[in-house]
Design an enzyme around this catalytic site. Structure first.
Site, PDB file in Angstrom:
ATOM      1  N   SER A 175      26.360 -14.310   3.971  1.00 38.54           N
ATOM      2  CA  SER A 175      26.328 -13.553   2.752  1.00 38.54           C
ATOM      3  C   SER A 175      26.657 -11.902   3.466  1.00 38.54           C
ATOM      4  O   SER A 175      26.555 -11.698   4.505  1.00 38.54           O
ATOM      5  CB  SER A 175      24.726 -13.688   3.177  1.00 38.54           C
ATOM      6  OG  SER A 175      23.999 -12.619   2.141  1.00 38.54           O
ATOM      7  N   HIS A 189      29.706 -15.786   0.418  1.00 42.61           N
ATOM      8  CA  HIS A 189      27.167 -15.676   0.072  1.00 42.61           C
ATOM      9  C   HIS A 189      27.617 -14.372  -0.623  1.00 42.61           C
ATOM     10  O   HIS A 189      27.337 -13.713  -0.118  1.00 42.61           O
ATOM     11  CB  HIS A 189      26.952 -16.615   0.211  1.00 42.61           C
ATOM     12  CG  HIS A 189      25.005 -15.934  -0.325  1.00 42.61           C
ATOM     13  ND1 HIS A 189      24.917 -17.518  -0.895  1.00 42.61           N
ATOM     14  CD2 HIS A 189      24.429 -15.694  -0.124  1.00 42.61           C
ATOM     15  CE1 HIS A 189      23.660 -17.343  -1.294  1.00 42.61           C
ATOM     16  NE2 HIS A 189      23.206 -16.751  -0.972  1.00 42.61           N
ATOM     17  N   ASP A 194      25.082 -12.095  -2.765  1.00 44.66           N
ATOM     18  CA  ASP A 194      23.494 -12.051  -3.765  1.00 44.66           C
ATOM     19  C   ASP A 194      23.176 -11.108  -4.113  1.00 44.66           C
ATOM     20  O   ASP A 194      23.067  -9.131  -4.011  1.00 44.66           O
ATOM     21  CB  ASP A 194      22.880 -11.708  -1.987  1.00 44.66           C
ATOM     22  CG  ASP A 194      22.642 -12.877  -1.126  1.00 44.66           C
ATOM     23  OD1 ASP A 194      22.466 -13.536  -1.182  1.00 44.66           O
ATOM     24  OD2 ASP A 194      23.047 -12.586   0.048  1.00 44.66           O
ATOM     25  N   MET A 198      20.843  -8.819  -7.093  1.00 43.27           N
ATOM     26  CA  MET A 198      19.798  -8.490  -7.048  1.00 43.27           C
ATOM     27  C   MET A 198      19.265  -7.267  -8.186  1.00 43.27           C
ATOM     28  O   MET A 198      19.749  -6.406  -8.350  1.00 43.27           O
ATOM     29  CB  MET A 198      18.595  -7.850  -5.436  1.00 43.27           C
ATOM     30  CG  MET A 198      18.806  -8.993  -4.537  1.00 43.27           C
ATOM     31  SD  MET A 198      18.157  -8.591  -2.608  1.00 43.27           S
ATOM     32  CE  MET A 198      18.727  -9.798  -1.516  1.00 43.27           C
ATOM     33  N   HIS A 206      24.595 -16.033  -5.621  1.00 44.69           N
ATOM     34  CA  HIS A 206      23.106 -16.067  -5.843  1.00 44.69           C
ATOM     35  C   HIS A 206      22.722 -14.890  -6.506  1.00 44.69           C
ATOM     36  O   HIS A 206      22.413 -13.755  -5.807  1.00 44.69           O
ATOM     37  CB  HIS A 206      22.910 -16.164  -4.417  1.00 44.69           C
ATOM     38  CG  HIS A 206      21.538 -16.078  -4.086  1.00 44.69           C
ATOM     39  ND1 HIS A 206      20.538 -16.403  -3.043  1.00 44.69           N
ATOM     40  CD2 HIS A 206      20.417 -16.574  -5.154  1.00 44.69           C
ATOM     41  CE1 HIS A 206      19.215 -16.623  -3.237  1.00 44.69           C
ATOM     42  NE2 HIS A 206      19.136 -17.181  -4.606  1.00 44.69           N
ATOM     43  N   MET A 211      19.549 -13.692  -8.428  1.00 38.77           N
ATOM     44  CA  MET A 211      18.142 -12.923  -8.178  1.00 38.77           C
ATOM     45  C   MET A 211      17.859 -12.265  -8.982  1.00 38.77           C
ATOM     46  O   MET A 211      17.277 -10.976  -9.003  1.00 38.77           O
ATOM     47  CB  MET A 211      17.949 -12.627  -6.831  1.00 38.77           C
ATOM     48  CG  MET A 211      18.373 -13.637  -5.401  1.00 38.77           C
ATOM     49  SD  MET A 211      18.262 -12.951  -3.977  1.00 38.77           S
ATOM     50  CE  MET A 211      19.795 -13.235  -4.099  1.00 38.77           C
ATOM     51  N   MET A 239      15.377 -21.393  -0.687  1.00 38.60           N
ATOM     52  CA  MET A 239      15.681 -20.291   0.037  1.00 38.60           C
ATOM     53  C   MET A 239      14.445 -20.478   1.398  1.00 38.60           C
ATOM     54  O   MET A 239      13.146 -21.162   1.491  1.00 38.60           O
ATOM     55  CB  MET A 239      14.341 -19.196  -1.030  1.00 38.60           C
ATOM     56  CG  MET A 239      15.337 -18.938  -1.999  1.00 38.60           C
ATOM     57  SD  MET A 239      16.844 -18.096  -1.338  1.00 38.60           S
ATOM     58  CE  MET A 239      16.499 -16.735   0.244  1.00 38.60           C
ATOM     59  N   ASP A 268      19.212 -20.771   2.916  1.00 34.15           N
ATOM     60  CA  ASP A 268      19.532 -19.604   2.272  1.00 34.15           C
ATOM     61  C   ASP A 268      18.580 -18.759   3.072  1.00 34.15           C
ATOM     62  O   ASP A 268      17.214 -19.303   2.512  1.00 34.15           O
ATOM     63  CB  ASP A 268      19.746 -18.997   1.033  1.00 34.15           C
ATOM     64  CG  ASP A 268      20.463 -17.374   1.330  1.00 34.15           C
ATOM     65  OD1 ASP A 268      20.115 -17.379   2.169  1.00 34.15           O
ATOM     66  OD2 ASP A 268      20.287 -17.489  -0.183  1.00 34.15           O
ATOM     67  N   GLY A 269      18.427 -18.117   4.674  1.00 35.89           N
ATOM     68  CA  GLY A 269      17.347 -17.087   4.779  1.00 35.89           C
ATOM     69  C   GLY A 269      16.706 -17.601   6.028  1.00 35.89           C
ATOM     70  O   GLY A 269      16.144 -18.844   6.827  1.00 35.89           O
TER      71      GLY A 269
HETATM   72  C1  DX5 Z   1      18.182 -13.020   0.512  1.00 39.98           C
HETATM   73  C2  DX5 Z   1      18.972 -13.291   0.522  1.00 39.98           C
HETATM   74  C3  DX5 Z   1      20.211 -14.303   1.632  1.00 39.98           C
HETATM   75  C4  DX5 Z   1      20.183 -13.104   3.012  1.00 39.98           C
HETATM   76  C5  DX5 Z   1      20.246 -13.946   4.101  1.00 39.98           C
HETATM   77  O1  DX5 Z   1      17.614 -13.009  -0.318  1.00 39.98           O
HETATM   78  O2  DX5 Z   1      19.178 -14.383  -0.461  1.00 39.98           O
HETATM   79  O3  DX5 Z   1      21.190 -14.831   0.603  1.00 39.98           O
HETATM   80  O4  DX5 Z   1      21.650 -12.114   2.635  1.00 39.98           O
HETATM   81  O5  DX5 Z   1      20.339 -13.081   5.096  1.00 39.98           O
HETATM   82  P1  DX5 Z   1      19.713 -13.182   6.843  1.00 39.98           P
HETATM   83  O6  DX5 Z   1      20.916 -14.803   7.474  1.00 39.98           O
HETATM   84  O7  DX5 Z   1      19.908 -12.491   7.530  1.00 39.98           O
HETATM   85  O8  DX5 Z   1      18.623 -14.271   6.414  1.00 39.98           O
HETATM   86 ZN    ZN Z   2      21.174 -15.701  -1.355  1.00 40.21          ZN
END
Ligand code: DX5
Ligand code: ZN
Length: 216
Positions: free
Chosen positions: A8, A33, A35, A37, A66, A68, A137, A175-176
């Site tokens: 990520s 990946h 992210d 947001m 991804h 969000m 998630m 993920d997470g």
């Molecule tokens: C959280 C993201 C993840 C995040 C994961 O909202 O979707 O992809 O970057 O980070 P780690 O692996 O540090 O939990």
């Molecule tokens: Zn993610």
């Protein structure tokens, strides 16, 4: 099938992204990946199209995007235009999920549905045969570096059963809070793709950590 690793970018060094992307290119990572947001669907804002475009120009790995965000279907053409392979949309953000999945496929990308920690796997029964992948998630979305929610392991097992029962060929991504310890549990439960941010980018050698996650 050997499992895939999707680092990520959220945990990368934003003042020198090129260096981290070159590391990803050299590494055994399968995808990158990204992210996205919006500060509405999740309580944080990450980065948008100018950054994704710059990343896509130098990244040699397929992009696993991804979203969000609310109304992710509005951005299908832009996500396609940056060359994404996979477009992940949240179940909770799509009242007309079946339509959005078809639109993503028609645009020439692989559609994936993402579920939050409190969303049951059983709700995927009527969409599982239409998606390329389900993203579970294992933290509440919005931030990197959070603690892994253990119940996610049970959700992976339940999803594996649903996939096997329906004959769907959907991949299971998680993920997470993924690190070497949680990754082993997730792979045993049936996960196919592991996203990892902090575990990779905070490691003394991110490239070596990708290798270690890939060879679990
Ligand atoms: C959280 C993201 C993840 C995040 C994961 O909202 O979707 O992809 O970057 O980070 P780690 O692996 O540090 O939990
Ligand atoms: Zn993610």
């Amino acid at each position: 099938m050997k499992h895939k690793i999707s680092p990520s970018l959220l945990a990368a060094n934003f003042s020198n992204l090129a260096e981290d992307i070159e590391m990803i290119n050299r590494s055994e990572a399968d995808w990158l990946h990204l992210d996205i947001m919006d500060g509405v669907f999740v309580p944080n804002i990450s980065f948008g199209f100018p950054v994704i475009k710059a990343v896509s120009r130098i990244c040699e790995k397929p992009l696993d995007v991804h979203l969000m965000i609310v109304n992710p279907e509005k951005f299908i053409p832009q996500i396609k235009a940056v060359g994404a392979k996979i477009m992940n949309v949240h179940y909770e953000a799509c009242p007309h999920l079946h339509r959005v999945i078809q639109q993503i496929r028609e645009a020439g990308m692989e559609p994936a549905v993402t579920i939050n920690p409190s969303t049951p796997v059983s709700l995927l029964k009527d969409i599982i045969e239409d998606v390329y992948m389900v993203l579970i998630m294992s933290v509440n979305p919005g931030f990197g570096g959070q603690k892994f929610i253990k119940h996610s392991i049970e959700k992976v097992k339940e999803l594996r059963l649903l996939i096997d029962k329906t004959g769907s060929d959907a991949l299971i991504e998680v993920d997470g809070g993924v690190n070497k310890e949680t990754a082993t549990l997730l792979l045993d439960a049936g996960a196919d793709v592991l996203v990892a941010g902090n575990a990779i980018f905070s490691a003394p050698s991110p490239e070596e950590m990708i290798h270690q996650l890939k060879t679990l």
